[in-house]
Design an enzyme around this catalytic site. Structure first.
Site, mmCIF file in Angstrom:
data_model
loop_
_atom_site.group_PDB
_atom_site.id
_atom_site.type_symbol
_atom_site.label_atom_id
_atom_site.label_comp_id
_atom_site.label_asym_id
_atom_site.label_seq_id
_atom_site.Cartn_x
_atom_site.Cartn_y
_atom_site.Cartn_z
ATOM 1 N N GLU A 172 -24.691 0.569 75.598
ATOM 2 C CA GLU A 172 -23.688 1.535 75.149
ATOM 3 C C GLU A 172 -22.806 2.016 76.295
ATOM 4 O OE1 GLU A 172 -25.364 3.843 71.386
ATOM 5 O OE2 GLU A 172 -26.862 3.701 72.973
ATOM 6 N N GLY A 227 -29.199 2.140 75.538
ATOM 7 C CA GLY A 227 -28.225 3.003 76.185
ATOM 8 C C GLY A 227 -27.441 2.304 77.274
ATOM 9 N N ALA A 255 -32.462 3.563 77.932
ATOM 10 C CA ALA A 255 -32.791 4.972 78.132
ATOM 11 C C ALA A 255 -34.277 5.100 78.436
ATOM 12 C CB ALA A 255 -32.414 5.782 76.899
ATOM 13 N N GLU A 285 -32.319 -0.713 69.705
ATOM 14 C CA GLU A 285 -32.999 0.522 69.314
ATOM 15 C C GLU A 285 -33.808 0.411 68.040
ATOM 16 O OE1 GLU A 285 -29.326 1.835 71.685
ATOM 17 O OE2 GLU A 285 -29.819 0.289 70.217
#
Length: 257
Positions: free
Chosen positions: A113, A110, A65, A133
């Site tokens: 994910e 992200g 991200a 993260e």
């Protein structure tokens, strides 16, 4: 169809969604997440029998991200950011036809994910993947805490998330994250062949198979995802989150309290 940061291309009944921000290693910002959602909706509306997700360029699937954007979010803003990421990951997980993540490089945070939300994952030999993260002072916020244990088991998932481990393609395959690992120059052909095989199967039965497989964790996954969203947002504004993201952007080791 194409947007500024996402392309949706068709080959017969197979749609390929490409995140196209190679200058940012395909990191996900607000615009990209929003248009990913639009592209997924478009592919479903056009009755794609398979949806492939990949990243532009040779270095990254989705590197993660947009940390520069996340750095100064407060808790309500982070909740909205988490909701947006969940919406896209859920759209992949609930897509009516099979989805394939063609992981062609870095897939961290992200990006990992989004790969986890797909039905199948095929990786190039140079791919690296991980829920990283923790070193930013936060936790996976787009489904990682719930979907990763489903694939690799509780112990491995805890090690990956607690330590922020980055697995090479072969190690990830051995852990259960990838179904195939192929030479970099064979990834596209391998995914094309797999997609064609899936697209040739009966569409109604395939939809039923996916819905039934997803149903096995419907109750616990829903509550788990909701808890993850709340927890993810609550970490923004903490000293660890500020330090972790500042250190990343300044290319230094974080100094947590």
């Amino acid at each position: 169809m194409s947007w500024n940061t996402v392309e949706l291309e068709w080959d017969g009944d197979v749609a390929t969604l490409t995140v196209d921000r190679p200058e940012a290693m395909n990191a996900l910002n607000v615009e990209t997440l929003e248009v990913m959602g639009e592209a997924i909706t478009e592919a479903a509306a056009e009755d794609a029998r398979v949806l492939v997700v990949t990243g532009a360029g040779d270095d990254a699937f989705i590197a993660g991200a947009d940390i520069a954007y996340m750095q100064d979010l407060d808790t309500p803003e982070a909740q909205e950011w988490g909701e947006l990421g969940h919406d896209v990951a859920d759209a992949l997980a609930e897509f009516p036809a099979p989805t394939i993540a063609a992981v062609n490089g870095y897939a961290f945070g992200g990006g990992c994910e989004m790969a986890l939300a797909c039905d199948l994952r095929v990786a190039s030999e140079s791919a690296l993947i991980g829920n990283t993260e923790i070193d930013l002072g936060i936790i996976p916020g787009w489904g990682g805490t719930q979907r990763l244990p489903e694939l690799v088991g509780d112990e491995t998932a805890r090690r990956m998330i607690f330590l922020g481990e980055r697995l090479d393609a072969q190690s990830a395959a051995e852990a259960g994250l990838f179904g195939d690992v192929v030479p970099d120059d064979e990834l596209e052909a391998t995914v094309d062949e797999l997609a064609d095989r899936l697209a040739a199967k009966p569409a109604v039965a395939m939809r039923a198979a996916k819905q039934t497989l997803n149903q096995r964790h419907e109750g616990s996954l829903t509550s788990g995802l909701a808890f993850e969203k709340r927890t993810f947002g609550s970490l923004f504004g903490t000293a660890d989150q500020r330090e972790g993201m500042a250190a990343f952007l300044e290319d230094r080791e974080p100094e947590f309290e």
